[in-house]
Design a protein around this motif. Sequence first.
Motif, mmCIF file in Angstrom:
data_model
loop_
_atom_site.group_PDB
_atom_site.id
_atom_site.type_symbol
_atom_site.label_atom_id
_atom_site.label_comp_id
_atom_site.label_asym_id
_atom_site.label_seq_id
_atom_site.Cartn_x
_atom_site.Cartn_y
_atom_site.Cartn_z
ATOM 1 N N TRP A 104 0.827 -1.206 0.000
ATOM 2 C CA TRP A 104 0.000 0.000 0.000
ATOM 3 C C TRP A 104 0.858 1.251 0.000
ATOM 4 N N PHE A 105 0.621 2.108 -0.982
ATOM 5 C CA PHE A 105 1.241 3.419 -1.019
ATOM 6 C C PHE A 105 0.143 4.416 -0.652
ATOM 7 N N PRO A 106 0.004 4.753 0.648
ATOM 8 C CA PRO A 106 -1.085 5.623 1.095
ATOM 9 C C PRO A 106 -0.977 7.038 0.543
ATOM 10 N N ILE A 107 -2.109 7.715 0.508
ATOM 11 C CA ILE A 107 -2.088 9.088 0.021
ATOM 12 C C ILE A 107 -1.446 10.032 1.034
ATOM 13 N N ASP A 108 -1.475 9.661 2.304
ATOM 14 C CA ASP A 108 -0.836 10.490 3.332
ATOM 15 C C ASP A 108 -0.643 9.671 4.611
ATOM 16 N N GLU A 109 -0.038 10.302 5.601
ATOM 17 C CA GLU A 109 0.230 9.618 6.868
ATOM 18 C C GLU A 109 -1.015 9.395 7.711
ATOM 19 N N LEU A 110 -2.113 10.039 7.383
ATOM 20 C CA LEU A 110 -3.333 9.921 8.180
ATOM 21 C C LEU A 110 -4.180 8.732 7.760
ATOM 22 N N SER A 111 -3.896 8.147 6.605
ATOM 23 C CA SER A 111 -4.744 7.116 6.025
ATOM 24 C C SER A 111 -5.031 5.947 6.956
ATOM 25 N N SER A 112 -4.013 5.463 7.640
ATOM 26 C CA SER A 112 -4.183 4.222 8.392
ATOM 27 C C SER A 112 -5.047 4.374 9.635
ATOM 28 N N SER A 113 -5.261 5.600 10.096
ATOM 29 C CA SER A 113 -5.981 5.777 11.349
ATOM 30 C C SER A 113 -7.427 5.302 11.271
ATOM 31 N N SER A 114 -8.037 5.349 10.086
ATOM 32 C CA SER A 114 -9.438 4.960 9.958
ATOM 33 C C SER A 114 -9.604 3.599 9.291
ATOM 34 N N ILE A 115 -8.505 2.900 9.036
ATOM 35 C CA ILE A 115 -8.573 1.633 8.315
ATOM 36 C C ILE A 115 -8.091 0.514 9.231
ATOM 37 N N ASN A 116 -8.899 -0.527 9.334
ATOM 38 C CA ASN A 116 -8.562 -1.675 10.165
ATOM 39 C C ASN A 116 -8.063 -2.801 9.263
ATOM 40 N N LEU A 117 -6.770 -3.008 9.244
ATOM 41 C CA LEU A 117 -6.175 -4.013 8.369
ATOM 42 C C LEU A 117 -6.002 -5.325 9.125
ATOM 43 N N GLN A 118 -6.582 -6.377 8.587
ATOM 44 C CA GLN A 118 -6.515 -7.700 9.206
ATOM 45 C C GLN A 118 -5.589 -8.638 8.445
ATOM 46 N N ILE A 119 -4.856 -8.119 7.473
ATOM 47 C CA ILE A 119 -3.952 -8.935 6.665
ATOM 48 C C ILE A 119 -2.549 -8.337 6.728
ATOM 49 N N PRO A 120 -1.525 -9.142 6.443
ATOM 50 C CA PRO A 120 -0.169 -8.575 6.414
ATOM 51 C C PRO A 120 -0.102 -7.428 5.400
ATOM 52 N N THR A 121 0.472 -6.307 5.847
ATOM 53 C CA THR A 121 0.508 -5.106 5.013
ATOM 54 C C THR A 121 1.885 -4.474 5.069
ATOM 55 N N VAL A 122 2.346 -4.045 3.907
ATOM 56 C CA VAL A 122 3.589 -3.290 3.812
ATOM 57 C C VAL A 122 3.237 -1.937 3.218
ATOM 58 N N VAL A 123 3.650 -0.880 3.895
ATOM 59 C CA VAL A 123 3.381 0.484 3.464
ATOM 60 C C VAL A 123 4.634 1.037 2.794
ATOM 61 N N ILE A 124 4.436 1.742 1.681
ATOM 62 C CA ILE A 124 5.550 2.320 0.942
ATOM 63 C C ILE A 124 5.574 3.837 1.135
ATOM 64 N N ASP A 125 6.733 4.361 1.472
ATOM 65 C CA ASP A 125 7.030 5.784 1.506
ATOM 66 C C ASP A 125 6.207 6.586 2.505
ATOM 67 N N ARG A 126 5.616 5.940 3.461
ATOM 68 C CA ARG A 126 4.903 6.639 4.522
ATOM 69 C C ARG A 126 5.325 5.996 5.846
ATOM 70 N N TYR A 127 5.177 6.724 6.918
ATOM 71 C CA TYR A 127 5.614 6.261 8.233
ATOM 72 C C TYR A 127 4.404 5.940 9.099
ATOM 73 N N PHE A 128 4.186 4.656 9.380
ATOM 74 C CA PHE A 128 3.125 4.228 10.280
ATOM 75 C C PHE A 128 3.753 3.357 11.354
ATOM 76 N N ASN A 129 3.517 3.685 12.615
ATOM 77 C CA ASN A 129 4.120 2.923 13.705
ATOM 78 C C ASN A 129 3.611 1.499 13.780
ATOM 79 N N ASN A 130 2.364 1.272 13.378
ATOM 80 C CA ASN A 130 1.758 -0.044 13.568
ATOM 81 C C ASN A 130 1.882 -0.961 12.352
ATOM 82 N N LEU A 131 2.563 -0.535 11.291
ATOM 83 C CA LEU A 131 2.688 -1.336 10.078
ATOM 84 C C LEU A 131 4.145 -1.394 9.623
#
Length: 195
Positions: A104-131
């Motif tokens: 996942w290449f999110p549109i911004d750093e805020l994206s993950s806060s409202s999304i509940n991911l139940q599968i292995p996820t790798v984020v590109i070019d954004r900083y998320f503490n929980n992924l």
Amino acid sequence: ASYSLNNSGSVGANTRKKVIEIAKQLGYQPNTSAKAMRTGKTGIIGLLMPDFTNPFFSQLTQAVLIAARQLNYEVIISNSMGNAETEKNCIDALTKQGIEGLIWFPIDELSSSSINLQIPTVVIDRYFNNLDCIVADCEAGGEIAAKYLIDNGHKKIGLINGPLDVKSSRLRSNGARHYLTKFNALEWEYESAYS
């Protein structure tokens, strides 16, 4: 036959070869849905990008496809078009397709806060503490770009930044700005959307 076609079990090499040849002659295609139900694995990953009109994302998508196929995975590609609600809907749709993981290449750093991911996820070019995240050294990248211009004799340089609310863009800008100010070469700065 199943052991031969799946290259498993105790089947002799000659028998395996004959079964595979006959399957080819008959045009046999394995039912991936049935296999997924039996094994719990679909062999499919999701790829969510923010904007396919940007050539960078097309190249990145191509690299993911090549790597996935080398590992015998197929990829379902989705495009959020830079919209947070579309991004969330894309993740929901990909998850319903039974993907085993998401790149996942999110549109911004805020994206993950409202999304509940139940599968292995790798984020590109954004900083998320929980992924798990893959990020470049953006600050060094900005510095390298600025150094290149200085090394090639440029003395008055303008800096067009991406959106500064995106950390990677902010870090690139910081790196370039820091290097350019050492040489008193920064003439102006401008912030712009990626589009």
